[in-house]
Enzyme design. Sequence first.
Site, mmCIF file in Angstrom:
data_model
loop_
_atom_site.group_PDB
_atom_site.id
_atom_site.type_symbol
_atom_site.label_atom_id
_atom_site.label_comp_id
_atom_site.label_asym_id
_atom_site.label_seq_id
_atom_site.Cartn_x
_atom_site.Cartn_y
_atom_site.Cartn_z
ATOM 1 N N HIS A 187 47.673 34.610 35.695
ATOM 2 C CA HIS A 187 48.829 35.278 36.443
ATOM 3 C C HIS A 187 50.243 35.455 35.735
ATOM 4 O O HIS A 187 50.818 36.407 35.850
ATOM 5 C CB HIS A 187 48.906 34.804 37.684
ATOM 6 C CG HIS A 187 47.428 34.713 38.547
ATOM 7 N ND1 HIS A 187 46.809 33.578 39.030
ATOM 8 C CD2 HIS A 187 46.668 35.841 38.892
ATOM 9 C CE1 HIS A 187 45.911 34.009 39.815
ATOM 10 N NE2 HIS A 187 45.394 35.554 39.633
ATOM 11 N N GLN A 229 43.535 41.900 31.344
ATOM 12 C CA GLN A 229 42.355 42.495 30.746
ATOM 13 C C GLN A 229 41.144 41.514 31.131
ATOM 14 O O GLN A 229 39.976 42.011 30.992
ATOM 15 C CB GLN A 229 42.391 41.964 29.287
ATOM 16 C CG GLN A 229 41.237 42.491 28.259
ATOM 17 C CD GLN A 229 41.064 41.825 26.850
ATOM 18 O OE1 GLN A 229 42.298 41.409 26.322
ATOM 19 N NE2 GLN A 229 39.930 41.328 26.592
ATOM 20 N N LYS A 230 41.354 40.443 31.733
ATOM 21 C CA LYS A 230 40.550 39.504 32.418
ATOM 22 C C LYS A 230 39.380 40.271 33.340
ATOM 23 O O LYS A 230 38.106 40.211 33.214
ATOM 24 C CB LYS A 230 40.932 38.384 33.053
ATOM 25 C CG LYS A 230 39.964 37.703 33.955
ATOM 26 C CD LYS A 230 39.169 36.565 33.490
ATOM 27 C CE LYS A 230 38.324 35.816 34.150
ATOM 28 N NZ LYS A 230 38.152 36.141 35.577
HETATM 29 P P1 AMP Z 1 43.339 37.976 41.067
HETATM 30 O O1 AMP Z 1 44.464 37.015 41.445
HETATM 31 O O2 AMP Z 1 42.204 37.324 40.654
HETATM 32 O O3 AMP Z 1 43.131 39.151 41.608
HETATM 33 O O4 AMP Z 1 44.104 38.438 39.649
HETATM 34 C C1 AMP Z 1 45.561 38.937 39.612
HETATM 35 C C2 AMP Z 1 45.602 39.490 38.270
HETATM 36 O O5 AMP Z 1 45.552 38.592 37.312
HETATM 37 C C3 AMP Z 1 44.622 40.590 37.804
HETATM 38 O O6 AMP Z 1 45.286 41.855 37.136
HETATM 39 C C4 AMP Z 1 43.700 39.615 36.727
HETATM 40 O O7 AMP Z 1 43.298 40.567 35.913
HETATM 41 C C5 AMP Z 1 44.855 38.868 36.025
HETATM 42 N N1 AMP Z 1 44.366 37.560 35.604
HETATM 43 C C6 AMP Z 1 43.503 36.694 36.271
HETATM 44 N N2 AMP Z 1 43.084 35.911 35.284
HETATM 45 C C7 AMP Z 1 43.568 36.190 34.258
HETATM 46 C C8 AMP Z 1 43.422 35.515 33.029
HETATM 47 N N3 AMP Z 1 42.872 34.487 32.852
HETATM 48 N N4 AMP Z 1 44.071 36.004 31.784
HETATM 49 C C9 AMP Z 1 45.119 37.201 32.068
HETATM 50 N N5 AMP Z 1 45.043 37.753 33.557
HETATM 51 C C10 AMP Z 1 44.467 37.234 34.376
#
Ligand code: AMP
Length: 514
Positions: free
Chosen positions: A39, A150-151
């Site tokens: 994040h 991109q994850k």
């Molecule tokens: P989430 O809180 O899981 O909904 O993630 C919020 C944002 O952070 C989303 O756009 C995810 O793709 C990004 N994100 C989560 N994990 C990673 C990671 N390891 N590397 C890059 N971006 C991430």
Amino acid sequence: MATRWITTLPEMNRFTAEVRSQAKSLALVPTMGALHEGHFSLVRRAKTQCDVTVVSVFVNPTQFGPMEDLARYPRSPEKDLELLRSFEVDVVFAPSSTEIYPAGFATFLDPGHITTVFEGAIRPGHFRGVATVVLKLFNIVRPDIAFFGQKDFQQVVVIRRLVEDLNLPVRIVVCPIVREADGLAKSSRNVYLNAEDRKAALLLSRSLERAEEMAQTGEGDAQKLLEEMRKTFDAEPRVQLDYAAIVNPATLEPVAQVIPGSVALVAARLGTVRLIDNLIFGPPGSPPQLRPQLALTTLPADKESSATPGPEIESLRLSIENCRDCAAVSSISLPPREFFAKYLKRDYPDLHSTRVLVIGRCAPINPAGLPYCRPEEPNRFATGLYDLLGVRNFGEFKARFALTDAARCHATVNRVDERTLEYCVKHLREELKVFPNLQSIVILGEDAYLQFQKHILSRAPANIKPLKQLLKSEGWAQETVRLPWHGQRDVRIFYCYHPTFDNNKSPSLAPYLG
Ligand code: AMP
């Protein structure tokens, strides 16, 4: 400014209106909290590209299925806030479920076929919830740029589709996957893994690494890569593979041959924990930071006619940032962040429309002297430049010309050395490429002249006349050249005195610049 914690829509609307009234650019980073380095990479990027950054923290109930982990999804609001404060984020927007979905809420988005494959097939309704909440967040926060990882590759594809299909006035930036030291993609769900499962979870990234290795050594047959990927999982009963696929990044349809931009997707379960990971194939040696853009430029959003900057901008941004590592630099007067935010992004939303680029030394000591930084207060350089080009003010200038500094980020002295000019030419070359319809280039003064002759036109020093001699009779000179990346089109080059460094003045070029 202290980080503000906002939970209600009216307060968020007020903040957005305030930012808009100040003509500042606004970034949104949507998250579900339990923040980690993945994040934060988005937050850092947002802060370099926009004046104001809002991070939303909202565990969106509509994207969880009835059997999924909504109730036990990790939540750490205090810690998240503390960390976001340390990043000097402007606002953390953390609405409650009822704020976003009040009683009577009934309208959902249907992002179509793409939501029926891979994650969509395994998690029915997931992308309907994602698309709906993301559109709501866009409407509430009204960002100029929204940052995603991109994850969650399929999520990115869904959101880009949404932006394109509904003509949303927001640009989507996709940041590469941040991994643990051993390769596991960072995820809020990793905390659920016990020690054994944590070890076994490495198979996801290993399978992708194996595919990458094979592709780099020339294997392009997607089936062969997939066989290898699947084999990686055979020996580990703890991991149940949901899918492994190599797809076209725009349609998510399987491909037979891997090309740069193709994407390998993998998802697996370890007990009750589901993990996803992916890899964008790139040309050998291409840095991971460039790959999201490589994969996503196949979407219509980056067509020739589009105002959305494509991978060339991304690569320019990266080379500007990498400049920090340049051995020649002792101090950097115009940080890349400032350059990119204040100059390219704000002043040239459509880089295809610029016909004339001016290259010169324009902010030698004080970056605030760059005409882009203080458009309303032209300094001696800006006034001289406007005279030369035949425009009255910055507005007229900006409508027809773009200006770049021959040694932009290294320049702290009036004359820069040869080595610096040579180093900086790589930025200049990249910049020339981002204006694909250039018809003319105006070169100001000696530094820019030498740099252009030697390093862009590759002329031998013995064949380069001193500038003063070249300009002697008319006060300016002209030639027509072909730049290798502009195909068969001629570009007219005008050489002039520098408006402030040189004692001489060139006549106005207005009649020749169209
Ligand atoms: P989430 O809180 O899981 O909904 O993630 C919020 C944002 O952070 C989303 O756009 C995810 O793709 C990004 N994100 C989560 N994990 C990673 C990671 N390891 N590397 C890059 N971006 C991430």
